[in-house]
Scaffold this active site. Structure first.
Site, PDB file in Angstrom:
ATOM      1  N   ARG A 104     -41.628  94.860 -29.575  1.00  0.00           N
ATOM      2  CA  ARG A 104     -42.372  93.466 -29.554  1.00  0.00           C
ATOM      3  C   ARG A 104     -43.104  93.422 -30.735  1.00  0.00           C
ATOM      4  NH1 ARG A 104     -39.811  92.597 -25.887  1.00  0.00           N
ATOM      5  NH2 ARG A 104     -40.284  92.076 -23.770  1.00  0.00           N
ATOM      6  N   ASP A 137     -36.161  92.494 -34.613  1.00  0.00           N
ATOM      7  CA  ASP A 137     -35.529  91.368 -33.703  1.00  0.00           C
ATOM      8  C   ASP A 137     -36.725  90.691 -32.770  1.00  0.00           C
ATOM      9  OD1 ASP A 137     -33.541  90.532 -31.927  1.00  0.00           O
ATOM     10  OD2 ASP A 137     -34.136  91.621 -30.408  1.00  0.00           O
ATOM     11  N   GLU A 164     -43.295  84.719 -32.611  1.00  0.00           N
ATOM     12  CA  GLU A 164     -41.959  84.180 -32.341  1.00  0.00           C
ATOM     13  C   GLU A 164     -42.085  83.178 -31.278  1.00  0.00           C
ATOM     14  OE1 GLU A 164     -40.323  88.038 -30.830  1.00  0.00           O
ATOM     15  OE2 GLU A 164     -39.854  87.004 -28.991  1.00  0.00           O
TER      16      GLU A 164
HETATM   17  P1  NAI Z   1     -40.029 102.211 -21.120  1.00  0.00           P
HETATM   18  O1  NAI Z   1     -41.232 101.831 -20.112  1.00  0.00           O
HETATM   19  O2  NAI Z   1     -38.772 102.867 -20.302  1.00  0.00           O
HETATM   20  O3  NAI Z   1     -40.443 103.011 -22.231  1.00  0.00           O
HETATM   21  C1  NAI Z   1     -41.445 102.851 -23.091  1.00  0.00           C
HETATM   22  C2  NAI Z   1     -42.074 104.062 -23.449  1.00  0.00           C
HETATM   23  O4  NAI Z   1     -43.280 103.993 -24.189  1.00  0.00           O
HETATM   24  C3  NAI Z   1     -42.535 104.933 -22.219  1.00  0.00           C
HETATM   25  O5  NAI Z   1     -42.128 106.141 -22.402  1.00  0.00           O
HETATM   26  C4  NAI Z   1     -43.856 105.152 -22.542  1.00  0.00           C
HETATM   27  O6  NAI Z   1     -44.616 106.292 -22.096  1.00  0.00           O
HETATM   28  C5  NAI Z   1     -44.296 104.829 -24.037  1.00  0.00           C
HETATM   29  N1  NAI Z   1     -45.504 104.551 -24.578  1.00  0.00           N
HETATM   30  C6  NAI Z   1     -46.444 103.996 -23.901  1.00  0.00           C
HETATM   31  N2  NAI Z   1     -47.395 103.798 -24.750  1.00  0.00           N
HETATM   32  C7  NAI Z   1     -47.118 104.242 -25.976  1.00  0.00           C
HETATM   33  C8  NAI Z   1     -47.800 104.488 -27.158  1.00  0.00           C
HETATM   34  N3  NAI Z   1     -49.053 104.088 -27.256  1.00  0.00           N
HETATM   35  N4  NAI Z   1     -47.092 105.197 -28.225  1.00  0.00           N
HETATM   36  C9  NAI Z   1     -45.821 105.562 -28.018  1.00  0.00           C
HETATM   37  N5  NAI Z   1     -45.111 105.387 -26.812  1.00  0.00           N
HETATM   38  C10 NAI Z   1     -45.829 104.756 -25.929  1.00  0.00           C
HETATM   39  O7  NAI Z   1     -39.481 100.972 -21.611  1.00  0.00           O
HETATM   40  P2  NAI Z   1     -38.102 100.412 -22.292  1.00  0.00           P
HETATM   41  O8  NAI Z   1     -37.147  99.911 -21.064  1.00  0.00           O
HETATM   42  O9  NAI Z   1     -37.402 101.784 -23.066  1.00  0.00           O
HETATM   43  O10 NAI Z   1     -38.370  99.250 -23.338  1.00  0.00           O
HETATM   44  C11 NAI Z   1     -39.225  99.768 -24.377  1.00  0.00           C
HETATM   45  C12 NAI Z   1     -39.655  98.167 -24.904  1.00  0.00           C
HETATM   46  O11 NAI Z   1     -38.461  97.616 -25.492  1.00  0.00           O
HETATM   47  C13 NAI Z   1     -40.241  97.173 -23.615  1.00  0.00           C
HETATM   48  O12 NAI Z   1     -41.586  97.624 -23.829  1.00  0.00           O
HETATM   49  C14 NAI Z   1     -39.989  96.051 -24.468  1.00  0.00           C
HETATM   50  O13 NAI Z   1     -41.088  95.473 -24.987  1.00  0.00           O
HETATM   51  C15 NAI Z   1     -38.795  96.234 -25.422  1.00  0.00           C
HETATM   52  N6  NAI Z   1     -37.788  95.569 -25.115  1.00  0.00           N
HETATM   53  C16 NAI Z   1     -37.017  94.617 -26.125  1.00  0.00           C
HETATM   54  C17 NAI Z   1     -35.953  93.773 -25.785  1.00  0.00           C
HETATM   55  C18 NAI Z   1     -35.186  93.030 -26.950  1.00  0.00           C
HETATM   56  O14 NAI Z   1     -34.336  92.281 -26.574  1.00  0.00           O
HETATM   57  N7  NAI Z   1     -35.704  93.025 -28.106  1.00  0.00           N
HETATM   58  C19 NAI Z   1     -35.316  94.028 -24.580  1.00  0.00           C
HETATM   59  C20 NAI Z   1     -35.925  95.100 -23.593  1.00  0.00           C
HETATM   60  C21 NAI Z   1     -37.095  95.740 -23.968  1.00  0.00           C
END
Ligand code: NAI
Length: 331
Positions: free
Chosen positions: A236, A260, A265
């Site tokens: 994000r 990305d 945005e």
């Molecule tokens: P997820 O929920 O499986 O993993 C997120 C991880 O971040 C979790 O392990 C959580 O413990 C960790 N986390 C939380 N707070 C944190 C911090 N302060 N420091 C470090 N780690 C922390 O989510 P997923 O599916 O892996 O997605 C990750 C991110 O990718 C989403 O939040 C979304 O914003 C982004 N995303 C971007 C897309 C794109 O098209 N560019 C598409 C899909 C997701």
């Protein structure tokens, strides 16, 4: 359910319509191209559900209007939900559901693509060769092999990204408040964020945007990075202070930035703005750097991901309506 689909692009219409027909057309879909904002919220009239995407403004004012029109369910076609005021939605008696994992491969593979393209200057080489300029000056990169890679956020996407990058024999440093055994199995090492940042030649962000992670990468964090390090953000935009990134790039300390996502945005991405003047000076400055590579929130954009997004979104609607099947509530 009667679903008002906002921020509709042709691919949303195609995939959601196909899924609905495959399910026996249980839902009535109305497609609107505008984003859901306070100004467009009245379009929800006559619907019990709004279906939104990442740049819709599903904040208190919008929610109040759609609630007045009888909306009981907010479906987001995304995993992230920082664009929705979830507590307010619940106060207004609305449920909020998302697509928790539609294709971690789509996003993780895009992060790898951005990293490799940035490092080897493929974005510059592409236009140079098309101009019949076959000079290599300025295109030097480094071997990713054996470099130290920092992965911030080791959930679904961060884990797939780590697995892919292990193929380059990187030393993986990971940071996540909730460590994950799979990362350790992949021979990653959990360290604190300061250590990760100060030791990694490449950092990739895969954590959600929250109050805690807003501007996680600010001027101080950029200063901690080794000279010439690369930063990749497919998560994000708000995770990175873009003005601080501009300063770090201008000083030469930050070796390259591939994004990305961008904090502002919503007024830029997903539209053809080639005839317009960009008024966001920070973004315009980022575009001017040779060592910045920007894609417009396309990491999710694969056939498999679009199918899964449509399937889970409409399955969420059915689960809400019938009480059967899994409703992926935003926790
Ligand atoms: P997820 O929920 O499986 O993993 C997120 C991880 O971040 C979790 O392990 C959580 O413990 C960790 N986390 C939380 N707070 C944190 C911090 N302060 N420091 C470090 N780690 C922390 O989510 P997923 O599916 O892996 O997605 C990750 C991110 O990718 C989403 O939040 C979304 O914003 C982004 N995303 C971007 C897309 C794109 O098209 N560019 C598409 C899909 C997701």
């Amino acid at each position: 359910m009667r679903i008002a689909v906002f921020s509709t692009k042709p691919y949303d219409r195609t995939y959601l319509t196909a899924t609905n027909e495959r399910m026996g057309s249980p839902h009535q879909l109305t497609f609107y191209e505008p984003r859901l904002t306070p100004q467009t919220a009245a379009l929800a009239e006559g619907h019990d559900t709004v279906c939104v995407f990442v740049n819709d403004e599903v904040h208190a004012e919008t929610l109040a209007t759609v609630a007045e029109h009888g909306v009981r369910l907010v479906l987001t076609r995304s995993a992230g939900f920082n664009h929705i005021d979830v507590p307010r939605a619940r106060e207004l008696g609305m449920e909020v559901a998302r697509v928790p994992a539609y294709s971690p491969y789509a996003v993780a593979e895009h992060a790898v693509a951005l990293l490799l393209a940035l490092n080897r200057k493929l974005h510059r080489a592409y236009s140079r060769v098309r101009d019949q300029n076959f000079s290599l000056a300025g295109l030097e990169g480094f071997d990713v092999h054996n470099k130290t890679l920092g992965v911030v956020g080791t959930g679904t996407i961060g884990t797939v990204f780590t697995r892919l990058m292990r193929g380059f024999h990187c030393e993986v440093l990971a940071y996540d408040p909730y460590p994950n055994d799979e990362i350790v199995r992949l021979r990653g090492t959990y360290v604190d964020l300061d250590e990760l940042v100060s030791r990694s030649q490449i950092v990739s962000l895969h954590c959600p945007l929250t109050a805690d992670t807003h501007h996680l990468f600010d001027a101080d964090r950029f200063a901690e990075m080794p000279q010439g390090a690369l930063l990749v953000n497919t998560s994000r935009g708000g995770l990175v202070d873009a003005s601080a990134a501009v300063d770090a790039l201008r000083s030469g300390h930050l070796g390259g930035l591939a994004i990305d996502v961008y904090e502002e945005e919503a007024d830029l991405f997903f539209e053809d703005r080639s005839e317009q003047i960009i008024t966001d000076d920070t973004f315009a400055r980022l575009l001017s750097f040779p060592n910045v590579l920007i894609t417009s929130h396309q990491a999710f954009f694969t056939r498999e991901a679009l199918e899964n997004i449509a399937d889970t979104t409409l399955a969420n609607a059915s689960a809400f309506e019938t009480g059967e099947g899994e409703l992926h509530r935003v926790a």
